[in-house]
Structures are given as structure tokens and as C-alpha cells.
Motif scaffolding. Sequence first.
Motif, mmCIF file in Angstrom:
data_model
loop_
_atom_site.group_PDB
_atom_site.id
_atom_site.type_symbol
_atom_site.label_atom_id
_atom_site.label_comp_id
_atom_site.label_asym_id
_atom_site.label_seq_id
_atom_site.Cartn_x
_atom_site.Cartn_y
_atom_site.Cartn_z
ATOM 1 N N GLY A 1 0.662 -7.444 -3.530
ATOM 2 C CA GLY A 1 -0.257 -8.501 -3.093
ATOM 3 C C GLY A 1 0.144 -9.821 -3.711
ATOM 4 N N TRP A 2 -0.700 -10.819 -3.503
ATOM 5 C CA TRP A 2 -0.343 -12.181 -3.870
ATOM 6 C C TRP A 2 -0.570 -12.479 -5.356
ATOM 7 C CZ3 TRP A 2 -2.780 -16.323 -5.991
ATOM 8 C CH2 TRP A 2 -2.097 -17.552 -5.891
ATOM 9 N N GLY A 3 0.407 -13.108 -5.985
ATOM 10 C CA GLY A 3 0.206 -13.734 -7.290
ATOM 11 C C GLY A 3 0.676 -12.957 -8.507
ATOM 12 N N ILE B 1 15.395 -14.345 0.763
ATOM 13 C CA ILE B 1 14.074 -14.773 1.235
ATOM 14 C C ILE B 1 13.188 -13.552 1.501
ATOM 15 C CG2 ILE B 1 12.863 -15.990 3.105
ATOM 16 C CD1 ILE B 1 15.291 -17.722 3.492
ATOM 17 N N PRO B 2 12.058 -13.425 0.756
ATOM 18 C CA PRO B 2 11.130 -12.315 1.026
ATOM 19 C C PRO B 2 10.427 -12.591 2.351
ATOM 20 C CG PRO B 2 10.136 -13.835 -0.538
ATOM 21 C CD PRO B 2 11.506 -14.384 -0.229
ATOM 22 N N PHE B 3 10.248 -11.562 3.161
ATOM 23 C CA PHE B 3 9.866 -11.860 4.545
ATOM 24 C C PHE B 3 9.003 -10.779 5.202
ATOM 25 C CE2 PHE B 3 10.607 -12.124 9.128
ATOM 26 C CZ PHE B 3 10.582 -13.491 9.356
ATOM 27 N N ARG B 4 8.031 -11.236 5.992
ATOM 28 C CA ARG B 4 7.348 -10.379 6.974
ATOM 29 C C ARG B 4 6.592 -11.281 7.952
ATOM 30 N NH1 ARG B 4 3.755 -5.389 4.940
ATOM 31 N NH2 ARG B 4 2.211 -6.983 4.440
ATOM 32 N N HIS B 5 6.857 -11.132 9.215
ATOM 33 C CA HIS B 5 6.164 -11.886 10.282
ATOM 34 C C HIS B 5 6.140 -13.401 10.062
ATOM 35 C CE1 HIS B 5 4.918 -7.976 11.503
ATOM 36 N NE2 HIS B 5 4.009 -7.827 10.570
HETATM 37 N N1 UDH Z 1 5.698 -13.700 2.848
HETATM 38 C C1 UDH Z 1 5.978 -13.289 4.149
HETATM 39 N N2 UDH Z 1 5.038 -12.598 4.853
HETATM 40 C C2 UDH Z 1 3.825 -12.299 4.339
HETATM 41 C C3 UDH Z 1 3.522 -12.719 3.030
HETATM 42 C C4 UDH Z 1 4.467 -13.434 2.312
HETATM 43 O O1 UDH Z 1 7.072 -13.546 4.663
HETATM 44 O O2 UDH Z 1 3.032 -11.668 5.027
HETATM 45 C C5 UDH Z 1 6.747 -14.358 2.033
HETATM 46 C C6 UDH Z 1 7.166 -15.725 2.561
HETATM 47 O O3 UDH Z 1 8.509 -15.966 2.229
HETATM 48 C C7 UDH Z 1 6.233 -16.622 1.782
HETATM 49 C C8 UDH Z 1 6.251 -15.957 0.418
HETATM 50 O O4 UDH Z 1 6.312 -14.577 0.712
HETATM 51 O O5 UDH Z 1 6.697 -17.931 1.767
HETATM 52 C C9 UDH Z 1 5.076 -16.294 -0.463
HETATM 53 O O6 UDH Z 1 3.847 -15.944 0.161
HETATM 54 P P1 UDH Z 1 2.761 -17.039 0.581
HETATM 55 O O7 UDH Z 1 3.421 -18.109 1.390
HETATM 56 O O8 UDH Z 1 1.611 -16.347 1.207
HETATM 57 O O9 UDH Z 1 2.289 -17.633 -0.779
HETATM 58 P P2 UDH Z 1 1.675 -19.060 -0.974
HETATM 59 O O10 UDH Z 1 1.258 -19.121 -2.401
HETATM 60 O O11 UDH Z 1 0.379 -19.097 -0.025
HETATM 61 O O12 UDH Z 1 2.602 -20.094 -0.451
HETATM 62 C C10 UDH Z 1 -0.753 -18.346 -0.352
HETATM 63 C C11 UDH Z 1 -1.783 -18.427 0.792
HETATM 64 C C12 UDH Z 1 -2.407 -19.778 0.887
HETATM 65 C C13 UDH Z 1 -3.503 -19.816 1.911
HETATM 66 C C14 UDH Z 1 -4.034 -21.202 2.060
HETATM 67 C C15 UDH Z 1 -4.987 -21.319 3.216
HETATM 68 N N3 UDH Z 1 -5.373 -22.689 3.427
#
Ligand code: UDH
Length: 312
Positions: free
Chosen positions: A223-225, A71-75
Amino acid sequence: HSRQELQVTMTLTMCPVGIALPSPLTVGRLLIEFSSPMSMERVQRENPDVRQGGKYTPPDCLPRQKVAILIPFRHREHHLKYWLHYLHPILRRQKVAYGIYIINQVRGAGARGWRGWGGQADIVEFALQFGEDTFNRAKLLNVGFMEALKDDEEYDCFIFSDVDLIPMDDRNLYRCYEQPRHFAVGMDKFGFRLPYAGYFGGVSGLSKSQFLKINGFPNEYWGWGGEDDDIFNRISLNGMKVSRPDIRIGRYRMIKHERDKHNEPNPQRFTKIQNTKMTMKRDGISSLQYRLVEISRQPMYTNITVEIGRPP
Ligand code: UDH
């Protein structure tokens, strides 16, 4: 092994491969909610047969695979409690031998220098978060693969799960398959449908040999994506296909949350996923570099704290 142990081993039969429906083991559709309060003490109390470090072996059959769940994790401590609360009992019913690993991204020595700088704990915490580096999910998962194998070289299956995703049906079996597996096919936030045909996000699983065949995951998505699409490309480019559970079974609930700080959408992701064919050979498990900070064995999981650097 002692004589007694050997005798016990010999009388056990193999754990079931799949679940013949209906099964006496699984219960099917589950009620998943996040409104009742959750505590780690409760999770511990309700899972007395999970060993230190979050490990479990079925007592009554011989497991076919040893599964490391990463599980990738932070806070996300709050999400982790629910994840452990729901997943330990599900995995137990599924008769898998498994270990849970939280791969926690922290910043390097520079940030830790703030400690002792004085004052209240919340100021220190603010300073730590403020100075944080960009999150990198796929690189953390590569670290998890390496560290799980160092912990137990018998792991032959790796499941990569976001901390906020809970399966709504325990017939969605957390093990590895003939082809790389995508488990999270029907998330609530996407209307319980696959958002697009090549989606590989949320929860996925590869055997050790499938993972090595694609040179692991990319390290260069900050970063995301995009990293999940890159992994999907790696799988296709190496002649494999993604396997999935039935859409009625592969349903998930996501714990609602706002976008995290330091995990903003990566604007480079669209061009990067065009280039997987060129980058996958040099960027992956073969080029992984990180600094292990600490391994701590908690009752319900193993925590791997790591520094993975920052974007160039
Ligand atoms: N994760 C962390 N800490 C962080 C960022 C990501 O633990 O600071 C891990 C965690 O396991 C998470 C996963 O990485 O479930 C994926 O990141 P995410 O949950 O941010 O990605 P997701 O696509 O959500 O689920 C994107 C943000 C959506 C915002 C919507 C606002 N309404």
C-alpha cells in the motif's frame, strides 16, 4: 568488434561528467504540460534513435555509466506516454547510456482464470481490477533491479522514478553520484520545496554498490507510504548521505491524479519505519521472491510483468 568498430571507439572521447553552466547540451528550464494529447506513435516518431526496449547510447561520446531507469507501474498507461515523451529527449541531451524498464504488477493465476469466463472485454477488465492485490512500489523496484541486471549485466546505476513525475530542468542529471541521489527535491504539489529533510520519494538513484550496501529496498511495505522513509533510513544507517541537486534545478511537475484503488495508505507505515535497523538485514534484495510473468520489448521501453504476492 570489427576493425572499423574499434577505430570508431578509439576516436570517441568520454561523455562529460557534469554540466558546466551554461552548457551547449542542456537547455535548462523546460515547459512541461499535460493538456495536449499524447500518443505512443508520436513518442516513437519523435525518438527514432531509441532502440527496441527503450535503450539508448550516445553516438558521439563514450558514456561513463550505464543507467537502468525503473518505473513501478499498474494501470497508468496515460501517464507513461507523457513520461516517455518528455524523458527520452532529456536523457539524450544529458548523454547517458540508458534503458527504460516498466515493472508492472499483476495478480496471479487465480485472476487470469476469469478470462474466458465469457462476455465483454470490459466485464473481464472489471473482474481483473476488482480482484487485484495491494500495490507494493518498493518490491517492484527490487524486481526491476534484478531483471535489469539479467537483461544487461553492465548496468552500474539505477534510477527509480514514479511514472507521473517529469523534471522541469534538464540540468538535473539522471546518473549516479558519490552518494545516493534524491532527484525530486522540488515538486509542484509541495510548493517546489522539500516537504521534510529526510524525504526520499518520487525519483531517486543508487549505484549498484550503494544499492547492495543497503540490501536493496524493503519488500514488506504494502500500500501507499513509508517505503521511501525506510530507504532513507537504510542509507543513513549504512553510513551514507543523500545528495541532491540545487532546489532551483530539482523542480518537478506531477501529473495530477486521484488515489489509485488497491494502493490505500498503509496504517503500519509509522511503526515500520521505526524498525528499519532491525528489519533491513533480513528484508531486502537478499530475501526477494517473485514470479516473472512476461518480458516484452516495446519500441520505447521494456515491460516486465510480475507477480509479487500479497500482504500476509
Ligand atoms: N503506481 C502505479 N499504479 C498504482 C499505484 C501506484 O503505477 O495503482 C506507481 C506510479 O509509478 C506512481 C507511483 O507508483 O507514480 C507512486 O504512487 P502514487 O502516484 O499513488 O503516489 P503519490 O504519493 O500519490 O504520488 C498519492 C495519491 C494522492 C491522491 C491525491 C488526490 N487528490
